[in-house]
Motif scaffolding. Structure first.
Motif, PDB file in Angstrom:
ATOM      1  N   GLY A 120       0.851  -1.271  -0.164  1.00 45.76           N
ATOM      2  CA  GLY A 120       0.102  -0.061   0.032  1.00 45.76           C
ATOM      3  C   GLY A 120       0.859   1.221  -0.108  1.00 45.76           C
ATOM      4  N   GLU A 121       1.856   1.222   1.062  1.00 51.97           N
ATOM      5  CA  GLU A 121       2.711   2.467   0.915  1.00 51.97           C
ATOM      6  C   GLU A 121       3.445   2.610  -0.525  1.00 51.97           C
ATOM      7  OE1 GLU A 121       5.306   2.573   4.183  1.00 51.97           O
ATOM      8  OE2 GLU A 121       4.090   1.598   5.400  1.00 51.97           O
ATOM      9  N   ALA A 122       3.961   1.469  -1.138  1.00 50.12           N
ATOM     10  CA  ALA A 122       4.517   1.505  -2.382  1.00 50.12           C
ATOM     11  C   ALA A 122       3.718   1.953  -3.500  1.00 50.12           C
ATOM     12  CB  ALA A 122       4.978   0.214  -2.880  1.00 50.12           C
ATOM     13  N   VAL A 123       2.493   1.645  -3.264  1.00 50.67           N
ATOM     14  CA  VAL A 123       1.666   2.072  -4.398  1.00 50.67           C
ATOM     15  C   VAL A 123       1.196   3.602  -4.239  1.00 50.67           C
ATOM     16  CG1 VAL A 123      -0.813   1.914  -5.191  1.00 50.67           C
ATOM     17  CG2 VAL A 123       0.539  -0.076  -4.820  1.00 50.67           C
ATOM     18  N   GLU A 124       0.963   4.008  -2.946  1.00 51.24           N
ATOM     19  CA  GLU A 124       0.892   5.424  -2.583  1.00 51.24           C
ATOM     20  C   GLU A 124       2.142   6.438  -3.110  1.00 51.24           C
ATOM     21  OE1 GLU A 124      -0.763   8.888  -1.916  1.00 51.24           O
ATOM     22  OE2 GLU A 124      -1.932   7.166  -1.891  1.00 51.24           O
ATOM     23  N   TRP A 125       3.297   5.856  -2.985  1.00 49.80           N
ATOM     24  CA  TRP A 125       4.330   6.347  -3.386  1.00 49.80           C
ATOM     25  C   TRP A 125       4.284   6.782  -4.737  1.00 49.80           C
ATOM     26  CZ3 TRP A 125       8.174   4.884  -6.675  1.00 49.80           C
ATOM     27  CH2 TRP A 125       9.493   5.962  -6.846  1.00 49.80           C
ATOM     28  N   ALA A 126       4.098   5.654  -5.290  1.00 48.77           N
ATOM     29  CA  ALA A 126       4.070   5.719  -7.081  1.00 48.77           C
ATOM     30  C   ALA A 126       3.340   6.859  -7.479  1.00 48.77           C
ATOM     31  CB  ALA A 126       3.544   4.410  -7.559  1.00 48.77           C
ATOM     32  N   ARG A 127       1.847   6.653  -6.869  1.00 44.39           N
ATOM     33  CA  ARG A 127       0.885   7.742  -7.367  1.00 44.39           C
ATOM     34  C   ARG A 127       1.254   9.086  -6.850  1.00 44.39           C
ATOM     35  NH1 ARG A 127      -4.181   3.745  -6.204  1.00 44.39           N
ATOM     36  NH2 ARG A 127      -3.975   2.503  -8.157  1.00 44.39           N
ATOM     37  N   SER A 128       1.860   9.313  -5.843  1.00 47.05           N
ATOM     38  CA  SER A 128       1.939  10.748  -5.448  1.00 47.05           C
ATOM     39  C   SER A 128       3.316  11.294  -6.208  1.00 47.05           C
ATOM     40  CB  SER A 128       2.410  10.663  -3.888  1.00 47.05           C
ATOM     41  OG  SER A 128       3.494  10.117  -3.650  1.00 47.05           O
ATOM     42  N   SER A 129       4.014  10.282  -6.814  1.00 47.15           N
ATOM     43  CA  SER A 129       5.107  10.930  -7.783  1.00 47.15           C
ATOM     44  C   SER A 129       4.533  11.078  -8.883  1.00 47.15           C
ATOM     45  CB  SER A 129       6.117   9.707  -7.786  1.00 47.15           C
ATOM     46  OG  SER A 129       6.836   9.412  -6.654  1.00 47.15           O
ATOM     47  N   ALA A 130       3.733  10.387  -9.543  1.00 47.44           N
ATOM     48  CA  ALA A 130       3.076  10.816 -10.777  1.00 47.44           C
ATOM     49  C   ALA A 130       2.254  12.195 -10.692  1.00 47.44           C
ATOM     50  CB  ALA A 130       2.009   9.651 -11.238  1.00 47.44           C
ATOM     51  N   ALA A 131       1.722  12.298  -9.447  1.00 46.33           N
ATOM     52  CA  ALA A 131       0.800  13.519  -9.244  1.00 46.33           C
ATOM     53  C   ALA A 131       1.985  14.574  -9.072  1.00 46.33           C
ATOM     54  CB  ALA A 131      -0.051  13.503  -7.851  1.00 46.33           C
ATOM     55  N   ALA A 132       3.103  14.578  -8.838  1.00 45.48           N
ATOM     56  CA  ALA A 132       3.929  15.602  -8.474  1.00 45.48           C
ATOM     57  C   ALA A 132       4.600  16.070  -9.814  1.00 45.48           C
ATOM     58  CB  ALA A 132       5.171  15.005  -7.471  1.00 45.48           C
ATOM     59  N   LEU A 133       4.666  14.954 -10.854  1.00 43.68           N
ATOM     60  CA  LEU A 133       5.096  15.546 -12.293  1.00 43.68           C
ATOM     61  C   LEU A 133       4.003  16.321 -12.967  1.00 43.68           C
ATOM     62  CD1 LEU A 133       6.561  11.793 -13.086  1.00 43.68           C
ATOM     63  CD2 LEU A 133       7.859  13.984 -12.647  1.00 43.68           C
ATOM     64  N   GLY A 134       2.777  16.033 -12.594  1.00 39.85           N
ATOM     65  CA  GLY A 134       1.839  16.874 -13.395  1.00 39.85           C
ATOM     66  C   GLY A 134       1.381  16.253 -14.585  1.00 39.85           C
ATOM     67  N   ARG A 135       0.367  16.801 -15.245  1.00 39.22           N
ATOM     68  CA  ARG A 135      -0.285  16.254 -16.403  1.00 39.22           C
ATOM     69  C   ARG A 135       0.564  16.593 -17.671  1.00 39.22           C
ATOM     70  NH1 ARG A 135      -5.667  15.382 -16.860  1.00 39.22           N
ATOM     71  NH2 ARG A 135      -5.636  16.128 -19.049  1.00 39.22           N
ATOM     72  N   ASP A 136       1.668  17.389 -17.654  1.00 34.83           N
ATOM     73  CA  ASP A 136       2.398  17.603 -18.610  1.00 34.83           C
ATOM     74  C   ASP A 136       3.635  16.737 -18.701  1.00 34.83           C
ATOM     75  OD1 ASP A 136       0.819  19.608 -19.664  1.00 34.83           O
ATOM     76  OD2 ASP A 136       1.890  21.199 -18.632  1.00 34.83           O
ATOM     77  N   ALA A 137       3.749  15.659 -17.883  1.00 33.27           N
ATOM     78  CA  ALA A 137       5.082  14.698 -17.849  1.00 33.27           C
ATOM     79  C   ALA A 137       4.701  13.965 -19.193  1.00 33.27           C
ATOM     80  CB  ALA A 137       5.253  14.231 -16.525  1.00 33.27           C
ATOM     81  N   ALA A 138       5.764  13.535 -19.611  1.00 35.86           N
ATOM     82  CA  ALA A 138       5.755  12.577 -20.864  1.00 35.86           C
ATOM     83  C   ALA A 138       5.087  11.199 -20.295  1.00 35.86           C
ATOM     84  CB  ALA A 138       7.137  12.514 -21.423  1.00 35.86           C
ATOM     85  N   SER A 139       4.496  10.444 -20.827  1.00 35.64           N
ATOM     86  CA  SER A 139       4.251   9.054 -20.816  1.00 35.64           C
ATOM     87  C   SER A 139       3.965   8.061 -21.935  1.00 35.64           C
ATOM     88  CB  SER A 139       2.942   9.197 -19.931  1.00 35.64           C
ATOM     89  OG  SER A 139       1.793   9.443 -20.795  1.00 35.64           O
ATOM     90  N   TYR A 140       4.099   7.019 -21.641  1.00 36.98           N
ATOM     91  CA  TYR A 140       3.806   5.906 -22.610  1.00 36.98           C
ATOM     92  C   TYR A 140       2.471   5.353 -22.142  1.00 36.98           C
ATOM     93  CZ  TYR A 140       4.529   1.781 -25.322  1.00 36.98           C
ATOM     94  OH  TYR A 140       4.330   0.874 -26.193  1.00 36.98           O
ATOM     95  N   VAL A 141       1.448   5.470 -22.741  1.00 37.52           N
ATOM     96  CA  VAL A 141       0.114   4.871 -22.351  1.00 37.52           C
ATOM     97  C   VAL A 141       0.050   3.588 -21.965  1.00 37.52           C
ATOM     98  CG1 VAL A 141      -0.876   4.256 -24.428  1.00 37.52           C
ATOM     99  CG2 VAL A 141      -2.120   5.156 -23.155  1.00 37.52           C
ATOM    100  N   ASN A 142       0.749   2.644 -22.378  1.00 37.87           N
ATOM    101  CA  ASN A 142       0.629   1.159 -21.997  1.00 37.87           C
ATOM    102  C   ASN A 142       1.288   1.093 -20.657  1.00 37.87           C
ATOM    103  OD1 ASN A 142      -0.664   0.445 -23.948  1.00 37.87           O
ATOM    104  ND2 ASN A 142       1.067  -0.145 -25.103  1.00 37.87           N
ATOM    105  N   PHE A 143       2.109   2.014 -20.042  1.00 38.95           N
ATOM    106  CA  PHE A 143       2.730   2.100 -18.765  1.00 38.95           C
ATOM    107  C   PHE A 143       1.906   2.704 -17.700  1.00 38.95           C
ATOM    108  CE2 PHE A 143       7.460   1.613 -20.431  1.00 38.95           C
ATOM    109  CZ  PHE A 143       7.258   0.376 -20.788  1.00 38.95           C
TER     110      PHE A 143
END
Length: 84
Positions: free
Chosen positions: A15-38
């Protein structure tokens, strides 16, 4: 959003690991590059944010032409604007 491998030694830390990953993604913001399948999620907003506006519009046009009923709707789906 980008791919970030998350691991934990046992289920207790998951649970902590998932929360860390989600908070990291949120901190990067919507303009961060992504690969849709990831993205790992099928939320339409996340799928839309994975493409530039022009690219997403082209994908919707393809979907409207070849899959207007949205038969192929799994994973990171592009929604058609037309339904037959």
């Amino acid at each position: 959003m980008s791919a970030r491998p998350v691991s934990c030694p046992d289920a207790d830390g998951y649970g902590e690991a998932v929360e860390w990953a989600r908070s990291s993604a949120a901190a990067l913001g919507r303009d961060a590059a992504s690969y849709v399948n990831f993205t790992g999620e099928t939320n339409e907003d996340i799928v839309r944010a994975s493409y530039s506006t022009a690219t997403y519009a082209r994908l919707v046009a393809v979907k409207n032409t070849y899959d207007p009923t949205n038969l192929f709707d799994l994973n990171q789906n592009i929604q058609p604007t037309t339904r037959h």
